[in-house]
Design a protein around this motif. Structure first.
Motif, short mmCIF file in Angstrom:
data_model
loop_
_atom_site.label_atom_id
_atom_site.label_comp_id
_atom_site.label_asym_id
_atom_site.label_seq_id
_atom_site.Cartn_x
_atom_site.Cartn_y
_atom_site.Cartn_z
N ASN A 1 23.45 -34.87 58.46
CA ASN A 1 23.36 -36.26 57.99
C ASN A 1 22.66 -36.28 56.63
O ASN A 1 21.67 -35.57 56.43
CB ASN A 1 22.55 -37.03 59.03
N ILE A 2 23.15 -37.10 55.70
CA ILE A 2 22.61 -37.09 54.35
C ILE A 2 22.68 -38.49 53.74
O ILE A 2 23.60 -39.25 54.03
CB ILE A 2 23.38 -36.06 53.47
N GLY A 3 21.69 -38.80 52.92
CA GLY A 3 21.64 -40.10 52.25
C GLY A 3 22.08 -40.02 50.81
O GLY A 3 22.91 -39.20 50.43
N GLY A 4 21.51 -40.88 49.99
CA GLY A 4 21.90 -40.93 48.59
C GLY A 4 22.94 -42.00 48.33
O GLY A 4 22.93 -43.08 48.95
N PHE A 5 23.88 -41.70 47.43
CA PHE A 5 24.87 -42.69 46.99
C PHE A 5 26.31 -42.17 47.11
O PHE A 5 27.25 -42.91 46.86
CB PHE A 5 24.62 -43.07 45.52
N TRP A 6 26.47 -40.91 47.49
CA TRP A 6 27.79 -40.28 47.46
C TRP A 6 28.75 -40.92 48.46
O TRP A 6 29.91 -41.19 48.12
CB TRP A 6 27.65 -38.78 47.75
N GLY A 7 28.30 -41.17 49.68
CA GLY A 7 29.17 -41.74 50.71
C GLY A 7 29.73 -43.10 50.32
O GLY A 7 30.95 -43.32 50.37
N PRO A 8 28.86 -44.06 49.93
CA PRO A 8 29.37 -45.35 49.48
C PRO A 8 30.32 -45.23 48.28
O PRO A 8 31.29 -45.97 48.17
CB PRO A 8 28.10 -46.11 49.12
N GLU A 9 30.05 -44.27 47.39
CA GLU A 9 30.92 -44.09 46.22
C GLU A 9 32.30 -43.61 46.65
O GLU A 9 33.32 -44.02 46.07
CB GLU A 9 30.29 -43.10 45.24
N LEU A 10 32.35 -42.73 47.66
CA LEU A 10 33.65 -42.28 48.18
C LEU A 10 34.43 -43.46 48.73
O LEU A 10 35.65 -43.57 48.51
CB LEU A 10 33.45 -41.23 49.27
N ARG A 11 33.75 -44.35 49.43
CA ARG A 11 34.43 -45.54 49.96
C ARG A 11 34.96 -46.40 48.82
O ARG A 11 36.10 -46.90 48.90
CB ARG A 11 33.45 -46.33 50.84
N LYS A 12 34.21 -46.56 47.75
CA LYS A 12 34.68 -47.34 46.60
C LYS A 12 35.86 -46.65 45.91
O LYS A 12 36.65 -47.30 45.22
CB LYS A 12 33.54 -47.57 45.61
N ALA A 13 35.99 -45.33 46.12
CA ALA A 13 37.12 -44.59 45.55
C ALA A 13 38.35 -44.63 46.44
O ALA A 13 39.40 -44.09 46.07
CB ALA A 13 36.71 -43.14 45.31
N GLY A 14 38.25 -45.27 47.62
CA GLY A 14 39.43 -45.48 48.45
C GLY A 14 39.50 -44.68 49.73
O GLY A 14 40.50 -44.78 50.46
N TYR A 15 38.46 -43.91 50.04
CA TYR A 15 38.49 -43.08 51.25
C TYR A 15 37.19 -43.19 52.02
O TYR A 15 36.13 -43.42 51.44
CB TYR A 15 38.73 -41.61 50.89
N ASP A 16 37.29 -42.99 53.34
CA ASP A 16 36.10 -42.93 54.17
C ASP A 16 35.81 -41.51 54.64
O ASP A 16 34.87 -41.29 55.42
CB ASP A 16 36.20 -43.86 55.37
N GLY A 17 36.61 -40.57 54.17
CA GLY A 17 36.33 -39.18 54.54
C GLY A 17 37.18 -38.21 53.76
O GLY A 17 38.23 -38.57 53.21
N LEU A 18 36.69 -36.96 53.69
CA LEU A 18 37.45 -35.84 53.14
C LEU A 18 37.48 -34.75 54.19
O LEU A 18 36.43 -34.32 54.68
CB LEU A 18 36.79 -35.31 51.86
N TRP A 19 38.68 -34.31 54.54
CA TRP A 19 38.88 -33.30 55.57
C TRP A 19 39.42 -32.07 54.86
O TRP A 19 40.58 -32.02 54.49
CB TRP A 19 39.85 -33.85 56.60
N ILE A 20 38.57 -31.06 54.66
CA ILE A 20 38.90 -29.94 53.78
C ILE A 20 39.11 -28.68 54.60
O ILE A 20 38.28 -28.30 55.43
CB ILE A 20 37.77 -29.72 52.75
N THR A 21 40.24 -28.03 54.36
CA THR A 21 40.53 -26.72 54.94
C THR A 21 41.04 -25.81 53.83
O THR A 21 41.20 -26.22 52.68
CB THR A 21 41.60 -26.82 56.05
N GLY A 22 41.29 -24.55 54.20
CA GLY A 22 41.82 -23.60 53.23
C GLY A 22 40.74 -22.98 52.37
O GLY A 22 39.54 -23.20 52.56
N LYS A 23 41.17 -22.21 51.40
CA LYS A 23 40.25 -21.53 50.49
C LYS A 23 40.92 -21.42 49.13
O LYS A 23 42.03 -20.89 49.00
CB LYS A 23 39.89 -20.14 51.02
N ALA A 24 40.25 -21.92 48.11
CA ALA A 24 40.78 -21.83 46.75
C ALA A 24 40.78 -20.37 46.28
O ALA A 24 39.94 -19.57 46.70
CB ALA A 24 39.96 -22.70 45.82
N SER A 25 41.70 -20.03 45.39
CA SER A 25 41.79 -18.65 44.90
C SER A 25 40.63 -18.29 43.99
O SER A 25 40.30 -17.11 43.82
CB SER A 25 43.12 -18.45 44.15
#
Length: 603
Positions: free
Chosen positions: A89-113
């Motif tokens: 669990n984490i505070g700050g401003f990032w979560g509300p900013e993600l919501r203002k960007a149009g999403y309530d979550g990021l579901w990340i899989t895989g591995k970048a090269s």
């Protein structure tokens, strides 16, 4: 809630995941909803650091609405040190900013090269090279990413060198040192070659007129609450003196019942000597964050209670400036201060016992009260050099490497936080049964043992050394805090149950009662237990480390140890769990609507 953006870093493909309405109703959001989403994917055979391993950033249903302490978000997956359910669990401003960007979550899989960072702005995603960011600390990285995207208002979640190198208790940071510290989600992020995620949005977060009225009254009440005032004036470290008086503040790596130097590292000392400002998460009226100056003219993050105790009393250090610098060093590397200080405490303890020597430490002599060696160990851990390599795997594996696993103060691979159950017995069950390993945030029951009750939801005061009779009380408190971790209200916020129901009903159009709220918490707690049962956890895992079952010879907890076996029997009965297997009974799972889990666990 808004959609979740699914991102596969191997294939560079994305899709939107729309959360089913019944999941939102039953689990609300945050860690509870994350458990429902990830339930099919968190298997026993899943390597937490593999490309297939999911990393889910998710908001709560009230995130960014300026409700009481609703600026939080949570990061979930499978813990690399525990092999169990992980949430941070984490505070700050990032979560509300993600919501203002149009999403309530990021579901990340895989591995970048190669090393990358993500840039999300009003629904648009870019994957950019992070090659020039490798090795940068968490504060530098935020500034460099903001400069590169050209948006000063962007919010950036980052890992430090510890996450890049796969330290199993690496954290994720945003804003002014806000940390998703526990369970090693920074290592999972690093395993995907993902250095940072920058977000910025211009969409308005809509609230109902009814919610606005309830929110305003809730914030006014919260600001006037006595606990809020103490937290604002002294920070969480304001609890140090009272905890030490009760014998609930560990010293000398949990082997000493008193710390005479407590006044030198307390919240009051911070306020009187080095405090120059406060910091708050989005929409928070408490502002528990500390901004300090050590006399060099530089403003830096001040330590909260866990960091103060971990690098202070636990190592017998009473130099406040040294404690601040040790915490700051961890933060820059992106290290959880609880697990780092705990593992360093184990190193000091093993050195005293003669189980490790200067030959093992690369020439370092580890003596209680000395901070220089602790600082050198932090560098070694973050860079995985010398003895720091085995220490980077956590205290359980570190102890085992020297034939002393039983000396490690941990439960299921997660280091115990700094609330000793010999001083506040309810924490014995909190640590033994937490879904993510030893944890004080799944149930900070020490507050109840200090007298903070919730009579309207059946959480009553019992003497701080009461044992089996408080098991049902602890279970109810766990359900209550599980609700906090789903709505994502800060556990420092003393918002009454009925007010929380009123907030949810007003914003989400529900018709809940307090009983519905508590049932939702119980449902999610049992789902997390079912996830862990499927990954191999059973009744034998519910236990305390050896050190916590040895009585102190001095201090406020002199002579007392919790009878954890009797407490667990009463707890299982209160929970409706099977005593032989440690699984929720089929009847309990069906009662909570967890039919899939009932089928998986019982057939």
């Amino acid at each position: 809630m808004l959609p979740i953006l699914k991102i596969n870093l191997t294939t560079n493909t994305t899709e939107e995941f729309v959360i089913p309405a019944d999941w939102q109703r039953d689990f609300l959001g945050g860690a509870s909803l994350a458990a429902r989403i990830l339930y099919p994917f968190l298997t026993k055979d899943l390597d937490p650091l593999s490309p297939e391993s999911p990393l889910l950033f998710i908001n709560g249903p009230l995130s960014g609405t300026n409700g009481p302490t609703t600026g939080r978000f949570v990061i979930c997956g499978k813990g690399p040190a525990t092999g169990l359910w992980a949430e941070s669990n984490i505070g700050g401003f990032w979560g509300p900013e993600l919501r203002k960007a149009g999403y309530d979550g990021l579901w990340i899989t895989g591995k970048a090269s190669g090393a990358v960072y993500l840039w999300i702005q009003d629904g648009r995603l870019e994957v950019r090279s992070a090659a020039g960011l490798l090795g940068r600390d968490v504060y530098e990285t935020q500034e460099l990413v903001r400069a590169e995207v050209g948006v000063k208002a962007a919010r950036v979640a980052v890992i430090g060198e510890a996450g890049e190198r796969g330290v199993l208790y690496a954290s994720i940071c945003c804003d002014h040192g806000r940390m998703a510290g526990r369970t090693g989600m920074g290592a999972v992020m690093g395993s995907k070659n993902l250095k940072a995620i920058a977000v910025h949005g211009t969409q308005k977060i809509e609230v109902t007129e009814e919610y606005s009225a309830v929110r305003s009254e809730a914030n006014r009440s919260l600001k006037q609450d006595n606990e809020s005032k103490v937290m604002s004036e002294l920070g969480s470290a304001g609890a140090a003196n009272y905890a030490e008086y009760l014998g609930a503040m560990p010293a000398k790596y949990y082997h000493q019942g008193m710390f005479p130097g407590v006044d030198n590292i307390s919240g009051a000392k911070i306020t009187e000597s080095i405090l120059v400002g406060k910091s708050a998460c989005q929409g928070c009226v408490i502002a528990c964050g500390r901004v300090v100056n050590l006399g060099d003219g530089k403003k830096r993050k001040g330590p909260e209670y866990e960091t103060v105790v971990g690098f202070g009393p636990s190592l017998l250090i009473d130099d406040l400036n040294a404690v601040v610098r040790l915490g700051e060093t961890c933060d820059k590397y992106g290290l959880d201060t609880i697990s780092t200080s705990n593992t360093i405490g184990l190193a000091y303890h093993l050195f005293e016992l003669g189980k490790i020597t200067a030959q093992d430490t690369g020439g370092l002599d580890l003596h209680w009260g000395e901070s220089a060696a602790a600082e050198k160990l932090i560098h070694l851990i973050a860079r995985r050099e010398g003895i720091g390599d085995v220490m980077s795997r956590g205290s359980r594996q570190f102890g085992a490497a020297f034939g002393a696993e039983d000396e490690a103060v941990q439960v299921n691979g997660l280091e115990v936080a700094y609330h000793d159950p010999r001083g506040v017995s309810g924490m014995a069950l909190s640590y033994a049964t937490s879904p993510r390993g030893a944890c004080h945030n799944q149930s900070d029951y020490f507050f109840v043992d200090w007298g903070h009750t919730y009579e309207e939801i059946g959480i009553h005061y019992m003497e701080r050394h009461a044992q089996a009779e408080k098991a049902a009380n602890v279970a109810r408190h766990q359900n209550w805090r599980t609700h906090f971790n789903s709505v994502l209200i800060c556990i420092f916020a003393n918002v009454p149950p009925q007010t929380q129901v009123d907030l949810l009903n007003a914003q989400l159009g529900l018709n809940w009662t307090v009983a519905d709220l508590m049932k939702s918490g119980e449902r999610a707690w049992n789902l997390k237990r079912a996830i862990n049962n499927r990954m191999g956890l059973n009744a034998s895992n519910d236990k305390l480390p050896k050190a916590l079952l040895e009585p102190h010879k001095e201090g406020g907890a002199e002579g007392f140890v919790p009878d954890i076996k009797a407490m667990l029997v009463a707890y299982y009965e209160a929970r409706g769990w099977d005593l032989s297997t440690g699984k929720p009974t089929k009847e309990k799972l069906l009662e909570l609507g967890l039919n899939e889990a009932a089928q998986d666990l019982w057939g």
